[in-house]
Design a protein around this motif. Sequence first.
Motif, PDB file in Angstrom:
ATOM      1  N   LEU A  52       0.847  -1.207   0.000  1.00 31.28           N
ATOM      2  CA  LEU A  52       0.000   0.000   0.000  1.00 31.28           C
ATOM      3  C   LEU A  52       0.881   1.255   0.000  1.00 31.28           C
ATOM      4  O   LEU A  52       0.623   2.209  -0.737  1.00 31.28           O
ATOM      5  CB  LEU A  52      -0.920  -0.006   1.226  1.00 31.28           C
ATOM      6  CG  LEU A  52      -1.751   1.251   1.464  1.00 31.28           C
ATOM      7  CD1 LEU A  52      -2.865   1.373   0.422  1.00 31.28           C
ATOM      8  CD2 LEU A  52      -2.380   1.260   2.855  1.00 31.28           C
ATOM      9  N   SER A  53       1.939   1.219   0.814  1.00 28.11           N
ATOM     10  CA  SER A  53       2.845   2.369   0.897  1.00 28.11           C
ATOM     11  C   SER A  53       3.515   2.626  -0.446  1.00 28.11           C
ATOM     12  O   SER A  53       3.642   3.778  -0.875  1.00 28.11           O
ATOM     13  CB  SER A  53       3.923   2.126   1.954  1.00 28.11           C
ATOM     14  OG  SER A  53       3.326   1.745   3.152  1.00 28.11           O
TER      15      SER A  53
ATOM     16  N   SER B 102       7.817   3.442   7.750  1.00 28.40           N
ATOM     17  CA  SER B 102       7.198   2.869   8.957  1.00 28.40           C
ATOM     18  C   SER B 102       6.686   1.450   8.699  1.00 28.40           C
ATOM     19  O   SER B 102       6.779   0.589   9.581  1.00 28.40           O
ATOM     20  CB  SER B 102       6.096   3.773   9.498  1.00 28.40           C
ATOM     21  OG  SER B 102       5.204   4.117   8.489  1.00 28.40           O
ATOM     22  N   SER B 103       6.157   1.197   7.495  1.00 35.16           N
ATOM     23  CA  SER B 103       5.686  -0.169   7.232  1.00 35.16           C
ATOM     24  C   SER B 103       6.884  -1.126   7.154  1.00 35.16           C
ATOM     25  O   SER B 103       6.769  -2.289   7.558  1.00 35.16           O
ATOM     26  CB  SER B 103       4.831  -0.239   5.969  1.00 35.16           C
ATOM     27  OG  SER B 103       5.533   0.272   4.871  1.00 35.16           O
TER      28      SER B 103
ATOM     29  N   LEU C  46       4.822  11.943   2.623  1.00 30.84           N
ATOM     30  CA  LEU C  46       3.955  11.017   3.386  1.00 30.84           C
ATOM     31  C   LEU C  46       4.144   9.581   2.895  1.00 30.84           C
ATOM     32  O   LEU C  46       4.171   8.639   3.698  1.00 30.84           O
ATOM     33  CB  LEU C  46       2.487  11.427   3.245  1.00 30.84           C
ATOM     34  CG  LEU C  46       2.064  12.687   3.995  1.00 30.84           C
ATOM     35  CD1 LEU C  46       0.633  13.061   3.635  1.00 30.84           C
ATOM     36  CD2 LEU C  46       2.163  12.472   5.508  1.00 30.84           C
ATOM     37  N   GLY C  47       4.259   9.436   1.569  1.00 28.74           N
ATOM     38  CA  GLY C  47       4.482   8.104   0.997  1.00 28.74           C
ATOM     39  C   GLY C  47       5.775   7.500   1.528  1.00 28.74           C
ATOM     40  O   GLY C  47       5.822   6.318   1.885  1.00 28.74           O
TER      41      GLY C  47
ATOM     42  N   VAL D 170       9.610  -0.765   8.935  1.00 25.10           N
ATOM     43  CA  VAL D 170       9.994  -0.986  10.339  1.00 25.10           C
ATOM     44  C   VAL D 170       9.055  -2.018  10.988  1.00 25.10           C
ATOM     45  O   VAL D 170       9.498  -2.926  11.700  1.00 25.10           O
ATOM     46  CB  VAL D 170       9.982   0.349  11.130  1.00 25.10           C
ATOM     47  CG1 VAL D 170      10.126   0.110  12.617  1.00 25.10           C
ATOM     48  CG2 VAL D 170      11.092   1.267  10.636  1.00 25.10           C
ATOM     49  N   ILE D 171       7.756  -1.880  10.700  1.00 28.20           N
ATOM     50  CA  ILE D 171       6.783  -2.841  11.268  1.00 28.20           C
ATOM     51  C   ILE D 171       7.129  -4.253  10.786  1.00 28.20           C
ATOM     52  O   ILE D 171       7.167  -5.208  11.561  1.00 28.20           O
ATOM     53  CB  ILE D 171       5.335  -2.459  10.861  1.00 28.20           C
ATOM     54  CG1 ILE D 171       4.949  -1.114  11.470  1.00 28.20           C
ATOM     55  CG2 ILE D 171       4.350  -3.539  11.299  1.00 28.20           C
ATOM     56  CD1 ILE D 171       3.667  -0.519  10.889  1.00 28.20           C
TER      57      ILE D 171
ATOM     58  N   VAL E  79       0.990   4.244  -2.670  1.00 33.72           N
ATOM     59  CA  VAL E  79       0.797   5.663  -2.322  1.00 33.72           C
ATOM     60  C   VAL E  79       1.969   6.495  -2.843  1.00 33.72           C
ATOM     61  O   VAL E  79       1.777   7.566  -3.423  1.00 33.72           O
ATOM     62  CB  VAL E  79       0.649   5.831  -0.781  1.00 33.72           C
ATOM     63  CG1 VAL E  79       0.770   7.286  -0.375  1.00 33.72           C
ATOM     64  CG2 VAL E  79      -0.685   5.266  -0.316  1.00 33.72           C
TER      65      VAL E  79
ATOM     66  N   ILE F   2       7.228   8.282   4.370  1.00 33.93           N
ATOM     67  CA  ILE F   2       7.027   7.965   5.807  1.00 33.93           C
ATOM     68  C   ILE F   2       6.279   6.636   5.944  1.00 33.93           C
ATOM     69  O   ILE F   2       6.632   5.784   6.760  1.00 33.93           O
ATOM     70  CB  ILE F   2       6.272   9.115   6.507  1.00 33.93           C
ATOM     71  CG1 ILE F   2       7.174  10.345   6.605  1.00 33.93           C
ATOM     72  CG2 ILE F   2       5.808   8.700   7.894  1.00 33.93           C
ATOM     73  CD1 ILE F   2       6.472  11.594   7.103  1.00 33.93           C
ATOM     74  N   MET F   3       5.243   6.481   5.112  1.00 32.61           N
ATOM     75  CA  MET F   3       4.476   5.215   5.174  1.00 32.61           C
ATOM     76  C   MET F   3       5.368   4.032   4.819  1.00 32.61           C
ATOM     77  O   MET F   3       5.307   2.976   5.458  1.00 32.61           O
ATOM     78  CB  MET F   3       3.282   5.275   4.212  1.00 32.61           C
ATOM     79  CG  MET F   3       2.102   6.048   4.766  1.00 32.61           C
ATOM     80  SD  MET F   3       0.749   6.164   3.585  1.00 32.61           S
ATOM     81  CE  MET F   3       0.111   4.503   3.588  1.00 32.61           C
TER      82      MET F   3
ATOM     83  N   PHE G 105       4.469  17.167  -0.505  1.00 25.92           N
ATOM     84  CA  PHE G 105       4.000  16.639   0.787  1.00 25.92           C
ATOM     85  C   PHE G 105       3.493  15.191   0.655  1.00 25.92           C
ATOM     86  O   PHE G 105       3.872  14.333   1.469  1.00 25.92           O
ATOM     87  CB  PHE G 105       2.925  17.565   1.357  1.00 25.92           C
ATOM     88  CG  PHE G 105       2.695  17.352   2.808  1.00 25.92           C
ATOM     89  CD1 PHE G 105       3.675  17.650   3.739  1.00 25.92           C
ATOM     90  CD2 PHE G 105       1.496  16.819   3.255  1.00 25.92           C
ATOM     91  CE1 PHE G 105       3.465  17.431   5.087  1.00 25.92           C
ATOM     92  CE2 PHE G 105       1.279  16.602   4.596  1.00 25.92           C
ATOM     93  CZ  PHE G 105       2.262  16.902   5.507  1.00 25.92           C
ATOM     94  N   PRO G 106       2.662  14.902  -0.382  1.00 27.81           N
ATOM     95  CA  PRO G 106       2.264  13.493  -0.548  1.00 27.81           C
ATOM     96  C   PRO G 106       3.452  12.549  -0.731  1.00 27.81           C
ATOM     97  O   PRO G 106       3.434  11.432  -0.215  1.00 27.81           O
ATOM     98  CB  PRO G 106       1.385  13.517  -1.803  1.00 27.81           C
ATOM     99  CG  PRO G 106       0.821  14.891  -1.842  1.00 27.81           C
ATOM    100  CD  PRO G 106       1.899  15.783  -1.300  1.00 27.81           C
TER     101      PRO G 106
END
Lengths: 158, 500
Positions: A22-23, A56-57, A49-50, A59-60, A26, A52-53, A45-46
């Motif tokens: 998904l990231s 973070s995904s 955000l992409g 890292v998860i 995006v 960052i997503m 900015f998008p």
Amino acid sequence: MSKKIARVQAGEKLFDWLLLLLSIGVLYEAYRIDGGLRLNSAGSFPVGLGLIMLASSAVILLSHRYKRRASEITTALQEAKTFLAEHFKPPIVAFTICSIVYLIAINWISFYVSTFCFLAAMFTYYRQGRVVSSLVITTITIAVIYVLFTMVFRVYLP
Amino acid sequence: MSDTVAYLLMAWLDPGLLLLTGLGVLAGIYVGAIPGLSVTMAVSILISFTFSWNINNALALMVGIYVGGVYGGSRTAILLNIPGTPAAITTAFDGYPLALKGEAGRAIGLSTVMSVIGGLIGVAVLAGTAPYLADMALEFAPRDYFLIAILGLLLVSSLSGKSLARGIFSVALGAVVGLVGMDMVTAQPRLTMGSMELLGGIHYVVIMIGLFGVAEAIYQLHNLAKIPVKQKVSKIVPPLNMVLKFLPLSVRTSIIGVVVGALPGAGGDIASLFAYDHAKRTTKNPSTPFGEGAYEGLVAPETANSAAVGGAYVPMLTLGMPGDAVTAVIIGALVIHGLNPGPMLMIETPHIFWFTVGNLALANIFLLVFGLTGIKLFSKVVEVPKAILIPLILVLCVVGTYSLNSNMTEVYWMLGFGILGYWLKVFGFQMGPIILGVILGPLLDESYRQAMSSVGNQAGDFLLGLVTNPLSLVLTSVITLVLLSNTPLKPWLIARFKRG
């Protein structure tokens, strides 16, 4: 001293991969916005955000890399079975399917008729076949909805 | 001055507003008490019905539901050991053991009085600080707004979930959804995947109803057959000496509640946890050991979560940044009514601020009345089985979403977000950060672009501004600290500091 082992739920690692996909999606969509790579544009900015997503995904996903599944799950098939048993229980599947059918039916047979059918079906199913009382509750509910939303709040319903 | 007093007392003197506030509090207590229903869900659905109302009427009802709902969660926490809201989780630690001892009535009475004390302290702090903060906020540059929004989102991410990465992902996902549609500056479509229907964006109320209504309803289907065990309730009104005994603790935990509530994203649930911890550390001789029915363990979270309501309104009304998920939804309501939450609200429409202050105080008085009465009716209503409640929630979500724009596509979106929210919830993601991302995403985008434009799009100057302007420097330092405190560097730094 016993150390508690951190475990992942059945299907959680697959979900992590879906989040990563998904990231990426995006990020791709954000990159397609004109000026996505410039510092001050509609796309900057998008794109941020992409990223960052994506980070973070990742890292998860990595944080779950070495976590184990429940001890009784040893194969992918067992994991699939556990996942289905946990999240595709009959009440959840029935609710989801009925909700989709209900929303589609609103356009065809009007809000009140479809709501009556949906509530009657759900009440009867969840209350283990008590048809008469379910129909009575449904009728009262529909009457309350009509008075409250159509007469008091004056909400237009399809 | 006379205008301020008139706005402050408006809800107290107008019979219609009085009735709506009272109804809101009563409805809020039940909504908060019924596990599966949430205040955020109720307020989200309510926005769609009240957007054609007069703003005062709509706000009176929402404020009532918010105040009543935060309190309502504690009743089922005490009686059934099922917290109706996350803010009442800590209330159950000592509230339920008290009920098991046959002191449910006393516990409910004391929690009501303490909630009202906490709520009124929160309102007083709101009235005392917000006008000054709004004046200060007028001096903020777009860069500072950008940093405050980043800080808020970071706090939400770090305080509200299993891990910082999940929190950050949720916030970014929310912000992405909030940006879908046409760019207001360049009129370019953004993140629309080529769909014309998405050019107008996705209404945030649709997302809220999906995430808080449908997702929660599906999630509750896991506990469909759970039957709560009821307790007997008597002697509700607490004696005065008991109230006075716990008054110092309640004042201290109210202050904790206001401060934590005012942090963007940290609502009553985190405030009550901090307060419980404070009570545990500072009470040397509790009435009973904590966790076994200590009144101190009941007083602390109850005052803190009610005080957090007033605290949450501070950043919302002064900076336009929600203090928690409910205030995020209320921001949506204000915007729908053509208002501009933020420092300009105090200048353009000061009556809204003072009306809200007066209304919050009034809601707390209603809370005292309704909290100490009607317990028999209450026990009947919370017994409504989930088999009836859950399908009904979906119908309410459909009505709420459709009434926004009479558009069935939005209803389908709402269901889609509900299903997405369910899976996120299953794997430990919280809904609050997503909603805050939806609200703050466009604000972040706007303030970032303004800040960049103000330095001629020079990244170096932008970064320099972060450390040369005093306010920006403080905010940048706090953001860095929050980030560091969530990394493995924290224990290493603490160890080095101790050795040093």
